[in-house]
Write a protein that holds these residues in place. Structure first.
Motif, PDB file in Angstrom:
ATOM      1  N   GLN A  90       0.875  -1.019  -0.019  1.00  0.00           N
ATOM      2  CA  GLN A  90      -0.050  -0.224  -0.655  1.00  0.00           C
ATOM      3  C   GLN A  90       0.688   1.060  -0.020  1.00  0.00           C
ATOM      4  O   GLN A  90       0.610   1.956  -0.311  1.00  0.00           O
ATOM      5  N   GLU A  91       2.193   1.143   0.388  1.00  0.00           N
ATOM      6  CA  GLU A  91       2.560   2.109   0.022  1.00  0.00           C
ATOM      7  C   GLU A  91       3.870   3.140  -1.297  1.00  0.00           C
ATOM      8  O   GLU A  91       3.791   3.892  -1.161  1.00  0.00           O
ATOM      9  N   LEU A  92       3.188   1.820  -1.969  1.00  0.00           N
ATOM     10  CA  LEU A  92       3.254   2.183  -3.339  1.00  0.00           C
ATOM     11  C   LEU A  92       2.257   3.037  -3.902  1.00  0.00           C
ATOM     12  O   LEU A  92       3.094   3.692  -4.948  1.00  0.00           O
ATOM     13  N   ASN A  93       1.618   3.342  -2.950  1.00  0.00           N
ATOM     14  CA  ASN A  93       0.152   4.457  -3.957  1.00  0.00           C
ATOM     15  C   ASN A  93      -0.772   4.192  -3.056  1.00  0.00           C
ATOM     16  O   ASN A  93      -1.666   3.739  -2.498  1.00  0.00           O
ATOM     17  N   ASN A  94      -1.051   5.933  -2.621  1.00  0.00           N
ATOM     18  CA  ASN A  94      -1.956   6.406  -1.533  1.00  0.00           C
ATOM     19  C   ASN A  94      -3.491   6.349  -2.042  1.00  0.00           C
ATOM     20  O   ASN A  94      -3.814   6.072  -1.303  1.00  0.00           O
ATOM     21  N   ASP A  95      -3.681   6.235  -3.692  1.00  0.00           N
ATOM     22  CA  ASP A  95      -4.873   6.326  -3.798  1.00  0.00           C
ATOM     23  C   ASP A  95      -5.648   4.545  -4.113  1.00  0.00           C
ATOM     24  O   ASP A  95      -6.696   5.020  -4.130  1.00  0.00           O
ATOM     25  N   VAL A  96      -4.570   4.017  -3.961  1.00  0.00           N
ATOM     26  CA  VAL A  96      -5.174   2.267  -3.914  1.00  0.00           C
ATOM     27  C   VAL A  96      -5.290   1.981  -2.337  1.00  0.00           C
ATOM     28  O   VAL A  96      -4.986   2.339  -0.690  1.00  0.00           O
ATOM     29  N   SER A  97      -6.809   1.355  -1.519  1.00  0.00           N
ATOM     30  CA  SER A  97      -6.762   0.600  -1.065  1.00  0.00           C
ATOM     31  C   SER A  97      -7.015  -0.651  -1.178  1.00  0.00           C
ATOM     32  O   SER A  97      -6.837  -1.662  -1.552  1.00  0.00           O
ATOM     33  N   GLY A  98      -5.918  -1.286   0.476  1.00  0.00           N
ATOM     34  CA  GLY A  98      -5.416  -2.175   0.104  1.00  0.00           C
ATOM     35  C   GLY A  98      -6.299  -2.735   1.772  1.00  0.00           C
ATOM     36  O   GLY A  98      -6.428  -2.647   2.707  1.00  0.00           O
ATOM     37  N   ASN A  99      -6.569  -4.489   1.602  1.00  0.00           N
ATOM     38  CA  ASN A  99      -7.419  -4.829   2.661  1.00  0.00           C
ATOM     39  C   ASN A  99      -6.603  -6.413   2.997  1.00  0.00           C
ATOM     40  O   ASN A  99      -5.862  -7.240   1.550  1.00  0.00           O
ATOM     41  N   PHE A 100      -6.773  -7.321   3.832  1.00  0.00           N
ATOM     42  CA  PHE A 100      -6.341  -8.752   3.996  1.00  0.00           C
ATOM     43  C   PHE A 100      -7.129  -9.612   5.118  1.00  0.00           C
ATOM     44  O   PHE A 100      -8.112  -9.230   5.590  1.00  0.00           O
ATOM     45  N   VAL A 101      -7.514 -10.537   4.524  1.00  0.00           N
ATOM     46  CA  VAL A 101      -8.331 -11.539   5.429  1.00  0.00           C
ATOM     47  C   VAL A 101      -7.233 -13.061   5.483  1.00  0.00           C
ATOM     48  O   VAL A 101      -6.355 -12.978   4.560  1.00  0.00           O
ATOM     49  N   GLU A 102      -6.968 -12.908   6.619  1.00  0.00           N
ATOM     50  CA  GLU A 102      -5.661 -14.063   7.523  1.00  0.00           C
ATOM     51  C   GLU A 102      -7.274 -15.221   7.454  1.00  0.00           C
ATOM     52  O   GLU A 102      -6.598 -15.775   8.361  1.00  0.00           O
ATOM     53  N   GLU A 103      -6.790 -15.641   6.402  1.00  0.00           N
ATOM     54  CA  GLU A 103      -7.368 -17.186   6.092  1.00  0.00           C
ATOM     55  C   GLU A 103      -7.067 -17.545   5.442  1.00  0.00           C
ATOM     56  O   GLU A 103      -6.865 -17.304   4.146  1.00  0.00           O
TER      57      GLU A 103
END
Length: 529
Positions: A90-103
């Motif tokens: 996500q640090e590469l582009n502030n306009d992008v929204s990052g999410n994660f699912v630990e599954e």
């Protein structure tokens, strides 16, 4: 904001335009497994500005991950791999929204299969075969595109799984101009007739657009001959005819008229036949075009409208594209010629639009459901439309629907990339039987060569393939130990992201359906399996 972005990233806008960028920025993709391959794909999607991404990964960061994954650090060992990779990406582009699912994807498929329905596209990396088949079936039934990507030693593998992918802007290389000199429309004929090359002053004569020059001399040619110049000899005679029209000075020496030289140079391309390409004929004859329903996507309604136009106003031809190339001419002559083509294109667009409105009404749909922008885009790209239909993974893996002939035909060359595909299938079989990949630890390599060879033999026999795979390949795949070298993962990351962008923007043509990269020979190939 859009203008600011265009200033910051001009190359993106040149590649896929503001509408392509818009599609990219509103897309949500899912990447399964934050492996080296997974994060390299994401890097190449985050940088051009994908709207949002979600990483699904139930693993913890290991020392091995840190060794080959640019987006994981030593301090991450023991932490969630999905979260660690997401934060750095996500640090590469502030306009992008990052999410994660630990599954793990297996658990999600068991407990919440509808989870995957929220994405525009799913990318699966380094998945075992059994999980992949379950995921592929789920997404196929939900009509969600799936891109499978895998790095195995020095081998890269990609598989696109999409029921139907329609492309309006295929951006073909070296597309010829649509000038209609072989079938001039009335407005073009009238415009050309308004020029009198024999009674012009030197300035006007040397600034007449080459299209007009070729059209003028073509009229002269056709008054004596029955058809356009086709053979080399005829085209050379036509060039000579144009040369004779170059003004001469008082000593009888030809003047330096660059526009005439340009006309001579363009004789070959100027006479390209105005016809409907075979691939467009096939699209016109497709059931989706012939049998429209209320559920038909706008693409097929437009295609049917184009077909109706060709049969009526177009008199057997597609709409005029409406563009002309740059050429030597003064501004007023160039603009008036450009306007002739533009106005004809506008007229054709309106005619196609009328057909589309009638079709929408017959289907009980509102005429406003199609936009002027879409209509213009489809008319200017009418010769370049493409439809890609991939087979499902279940069809590829089914014993009755397996592409046996396709594989056998490529095995004429014992080092064809198709061998790597067979080896990957054998490796999957090994995993299903032994619960691990061959040669992961050095001490296993020797023993696993025999086991992998028997897996390969079993696979070939089961699928009725009487082909020979060199032992060197079996040994090499055992030596790989299912490693994921960063250099190969980075290459595959770039290639996979490119296909994802093609699917999301609906521009350029995706491969159909399998891509294999060999790091040993530095070659790649696509197969329809």
């Amino acid at each position: 904001q859009s203008e600011m972005k265009e200033l910051w990233f001009p190359s993106r806008y040149r590649l896929w335009g503001d509408h392509g960028q818009e599609a990219l920025e509103s897309a949500h993709v899912c990447v399964i497994n934050a492996t080296a391959t997974g994060t390299e794909i994401l890097k190449n999607l985050v940088l051009p500005g994908i709207g949002s991404f979600t990483i699904v990964d139930g693993n913890r960061v290991s020392g091995e991950d840190v060794g080959n994954n640019f987006f994981l650090q030593k301090s991450h060992i023991g932490q969630s791999r999905a979260q660690s990779a997401m934060e750095l990406l996500q640090e590469l582009n502030n306009d992008v929204s990052g999410n994660f699912v630990e599954e793990s994807p297996e658990k999600l498929l068991d407990n919440d299969p509808s989870f995957f329905n929220r994405f525009n596209l799913v990318i699966a990396t380094q998945l075992p075969e059994s999980t992949l088949l379950r995921l592929a079936e789920l997404l196929w039934n939900s009509n969600i595109p799936l891109l499978v990507c895998r790095t195995y030693g020095l081998v890269g593998y990609m598989r696109v799984i999409i029921k139907e992918h329609t492309v309006v802007e295929s951006h073909p290389d070296n597309a010829l101009e649509d000038l209609r000199l072989d079938k001039p429309f009335p407005e073009l004929t009238e415009h050309v007739q308004s020029y009198d090359l024999d009674h012009m002053d030197k300035k006007d004569h040397s600034h007449t657009p080459w299209i007009v020059i070729v059209a003028k001399y073509l009229t002269k040619w056709l008054s004596e001959k029955s058809q356009l110049p086709k053979s080399y000899k005829e085209k050379e005679a036509f060039r000579q005819l144009i040369r004779q029209g170059i003004l001469k000075n008082e000593y009888g020496i030809p003047e330096d008229e660059e526009n005439f030289e340009e006309a001579i140079k363009n004789v070959n391309t100027a006479f390209n036949t105005t016809e409907i390409p075979r691939c467009i004929q096939e699209i016109f004859n497709d059931d989706c075009c012939l049998k429209l329903t209320e559920q038909s996507p706008s693409f097929w309604i437009f295609v049917r409208a184009l077909k109706e136009f060709v049969a009526n106003e177009g008199q057997g031809s597609l709409p005029v594209r409406g563009t002309i190339p740059d050429m030597i001419a003064d501004s007023s002559k160039f603009i008036s010629l450009q306007n002739v083509y533009r106005e004809k294109a506008k007229k054709d667009i309106a005619a196609v639009g009328n057909h589309a409105v009638k079709l929408l009404q017959s289907l009980g749909k509102a005429p406003e459901s199609i936009s002027e922008k879409e209509l213009k885009l489809i008319c200017s790209n009418a010769a370049f439309l493409r439809v890609v239909r991939c087979r499902s993974l279940a069809e590829e893996y089914g014993l009755d629907t397996f592409s046996k002939d396709q594989i056998v035909s490529h095995m004429d060359n014992p080092d064809s990339e198709i061998v790597l595909y067979l080896m990957l299938r054998a490796v999957n079989r090994f995993y299903n039987q032994h619960g691990r990949y061959p040669g992961v630890y050095n001490y296993q390599v020797e023993d696993d060569i025999g086991k992998l060879k028997s897996c390969l033999t079993g696979f070939l026999q089961e699928h009725g393939l009487s082909v020979v795979v060199k032992d060197d390949y079996v040994q090499e795949f055992c030596r790989y130990g299912a490693a994921e070298p960063h250099a190969v993962a980075a290459f595959m990351g770039g290639a996979a992201a490119q296909e994802v962008i093609k699917v999301i923007t609906g521009q350029f043509v995706i491969f159909n359906n399998t891509f294999i990269y060999s790091g040993m020979s530095q070659t790649s190939a696509t197969f329809q399996l």
